[in-house]
Design an enzyme around this catalytic site. Structure first.
Site, PDB file in Angstrom:
ATOM      1  N   LYS A  18      42.934  47.857  41.784  1.00  0.00           N
ATOM      2  CA  LYS A  18      41.587  47.317  42.035  1.00  0.00           C
ATOM      3  C   LYS A  18      41.439  46.905  43.494  1.00  0.00           C
ATOM      4  CE  LYS A  18      40.440  42.817  40.998  1.00  0.00           C
ATOM      5  NZ  LYS A  18      39.796  42.161  42.149  1.00  0.00           N
ATOM      6  N   ASN A  19      42.343  46.052  43.967  1.00  0.00           N
ATOM      7  CA  ASN A  19      42.155  45.480  45.300  1.00  0.00           C
ATOM      8  C   ASN A  19      42.276  46.529  46.400  1.00  0.00           C
ATOM      9  OD1 ASN A  19      41.739  43.087  44.048  1.00  0.00           O
ATOM     10  ND2 ASN A  19      43.663  42.127  44.665  1.00  0.00           N
ATOM     11  N   CYS A  52      35.684  34.831  41.880  1.00  0.00           N
ATOM     12  CA  CYS A  52      36.123  33.977  40.770  1.00  0.00           C
ATOM     13  C   CYS A  52      36.088  32.511  41.169  1.00  0.00           C
ATOM     14  CB  CYS A  52      37.536  34.366  40.369  1.00  0.00           C
ATOM     15  SG  CYS A  52      37.634  35.957  39.554  1.00  0.00           S
ATOM     16  N   ARG A  72      37.230  29.136  48.909  1.00  0.00           N
ATOM     17  CA  ARG A  72      37.620  30.432  49.472  1.00  0.00           C
ATOM     18  C   ARG A  72      36.883  30.607  50.795  1.00  0.00           C
ATOM     19  NH1 ARG A  72      38.189  34.858  44.741  1.00  0.00           N
ATOM     20  NH2 ARG A  72      39.501  35.872  46.276  1.00  0.00           N
ATOM     21  N   ASP A 105      47.742  36.442  41.471  1.00  0.00           N
ATOM     22  CA  ASP A 105      46.962  37.112  40.430  1.00  0.00           C
ATOM     23  C   ASP A 105      47.776  37.387  39.161  1.00  0.00           C
ATOM     24  OD1 ASP A 105      44.805  37.051  42.095  1.00  0.00           O
ATOM     25  OD2 ASP A 105      44.845  39.168  42.626  1.00  0.00           O
ATOM     26  N   ARG A 145      35.444  43.532  34.817  1.00  0.00           N
ATOM     27  CA  ARG A 145      35.305  43.686  36.271  1.00  0.00           C
ATOM     28  C   ARG A 145      36.582  44.263  36.874  1.00  0.00           C
ATOM     29  NH1 ARG A 145      35.463  40.471  40.084  1.00  0.00           N
ATOM     30  NH2 ARG A 145      36.097  38.474  39.201  1.00  0.00           N
TER      31      ARG A 145
END
Ligand code: UD1
Length: 454
Positions: free
Chosen positions: A33-34, A130, A135, A320, A412
């Protein structure tokens, strides 16, 4: 068996898990994903030619990033059921990334660096993502300012300008931020001269992005280490690239094997990328077998062993994976300390696990997990993406039935997690908001199968 009561309105779609079945078999790991999100942003840098990205995960966030690119003028066409994307970014129609998409997904903020480098200006909203603590974006701003950008922060938005091309510089990151490293690397790729990023993030996703940019004609070295060097070039072109596999998805599936007493082969998992996770799985008592084709994860006999973990930037244990791993530690024999040095507030999900019988106390950035012999199914919320993974993982081992609500977070970032787990023997299915079981696989989102031509 009657379901535990839930205070929130249960009229929502959910994933239902009936726990206690050892997961056995083989499962293919999807694309990262990232890395995919960063590479999609990086594709904005190609002033000519087509880019073909393969191995993309079929997840909501990739669809959202494709929408961001389309808005900016990029033509996109998904193929191979959504795992391949052809795109052409030669004409960009605006320097403004739409606020609703940026607030929905933090990675949209990765468009700042490429737009600024390509167009000499970029306008963007403050990012969302999230709910796991502050952040900030100060390091992105510090880096781009060092390259000569003028940055003006307004109410919830930011404008960056560099009409006369960015200039290479040395940037020291006070924290090895993944996103800041990516934004600076992409901006520096078209800057005049050499940029050195000290204390750069070393995540495999950075390595992937650097490899992709080099395939586009960039001159980057040291990506994936703490010091990366970017020698700016005048122009970049489209390229063909296959994204690495997702170590978080692989880790989640491996832990699902560990927590259920199972034996799962993760086809395509990258052993080097996953070592910070698999070394800790070994400490928890699992047997791990690495091979070029993937990784086999086997549970130990009896309860997992208590294990301390400290989440920190790569090559530390990934934040994560903290939640799913902790779900396993909730059943361990003994007390585990779990510290998160990346986010200050990533333990909300423990309140949900407590509903299943987990014992934990949180003191600042550290959670003390006292293992219990059994968890019991309950109604729980996936308060964010990785919390959702922890709920599903715990549900696989719990006695009785667990209903995980707010599944939109999971979709997601995980490609068909429940289907992959079901293929390994788990009793897991989706229900719609009225509690009707959905036996057909969820369709690939429309935005991952369509073409747009700007
Ligand atoms: C990326 C990942 C996310 C992962 C995180 C850390 C994507 C889309 N997301 O997020 O899944 O959890 O890396 O591995 O790739 N920080 C600052 N100032 C900044 C930027 C960050 O202080 O300008 C600090 C914050 O305290 C934050 C920490 O750095 O808590 C980590 O953030 P960062 O590495 O930037 O994460 P993201 O790139 O947002």
């Amino acid at each position: 068996m009657s379901l535990p009561q839930r205070n929130l309105n249960p009229v929502e779609p959910r994933i239902v898990v009936r726990g206690g079945i050892p997961l056995i078999g083989e499962v293919a790991v999807s694309g990262s994903k990232n890395a995919s999100l960063a590479i999609l942003a990086g594709a904005l840098l190609a002033a000519k030619g087509e880019t073909i990205l393969r191995g993309l995960p079929r997840i909501g966030d990739v669809g959202t990033m494709a929408q961001v690119l389309q808005y900016l003028g990029v033509s996109t066409c998904f193929e191979d059921g959504g795992t391949t994307l052809r795109l052409n970014a030669s004409v960009l129609v605006t320097d403004e990334t739409p606020a609703d998409l940026v607030t929905r997904m933090r990675a949209s903020f990765w468009t700042l660096g490429p737009l600024l480098a390509r167009l000499g200006s970029a306008r963007i909203a403050q990012p969302g993502g999230c709910n796991i603590g502050a952040r900030p974006i100060d390091l992105h701003i510090k880096g781009l300012s060092a390259l000569g950008a003028d940055i003006d922060q307004g109410f919830g938005s930011l404008t960056a300008t560099a009409p006369n091309r960015l200039k290479g510089a040395t940037v020291y990151l006070d924290f090895a931020s993944v996103g800041a490293t990516m934004n600076i690397m992409m901006a520096a790729a078209l800057a005049d001269g050499e940029t050195i990023v000290e204390n750069a993030a070393q995540e495999p996703d950075i390595e992937d992005l650097g490899n992709f940019l080099n395939a586009m004609g960039a001159d980057i070295s040291g990506h994936g280490t703490g010091v990366l060097t970017v020698r700016g070039v005048r122009q970049l072109h489209g390229a063909e690239y296959t994204v690495s596999t997702d170590r978080m998805e692989a880790g989640t599936l491996g832990i699902a094997a560990g927590i259920t007493g199972g034996d799962v082969f993760l086809r395509g998992a990258n052993a080097a990328h996953m070592r910070p996770i698999t070394l800790k799985m070994r400490e928890a008592g699992m047997l791990i077998e690495e091979s070029p084709e993937g990784i086999r994860c086997v549970a130990r006999t009896g309860r997992p062993q208590a294990t301390n973990i400290t989440a920190s930037p790569h090559p530390g244990f990934p934040t994560d994976m903290q939640q799913a791993f902790t779900a396993m530690l909730c059943l361990a024999d003994g007390v585990s300390l779990v510290t998160d040095n990346v986010y200050e507030s990533r333990f909300h999900y423990l309140t949900e696990l407590a509903k299943m019988g987990a014992h934990s106390t949180v003191n600042g950035r550290t959670a003390v997990i006292t293992g219990v012999k059994r968890l019991t199914g309950a109604d729980v919320d996936a308060s964010d993406l990785r919390a959702g993974a922890a709920m599903v993982t715990a549900g696989l081992a719990a006695q009785g039935q667990t209903r995980v609500f707010k599944t939109e977070h999971l979709d997601r970032g995980y490609e068909r997690l429940n289907e992959k787990l079901a293929s390994l023997g788990a009793e897991i299915w989706r229900e719609d908001e009225f509690g009707r079981r959905l036996d057909t696989p969820i369709a690939t989102p429309e935005k991952l199968v369509s073409c747009s031509h700007a």
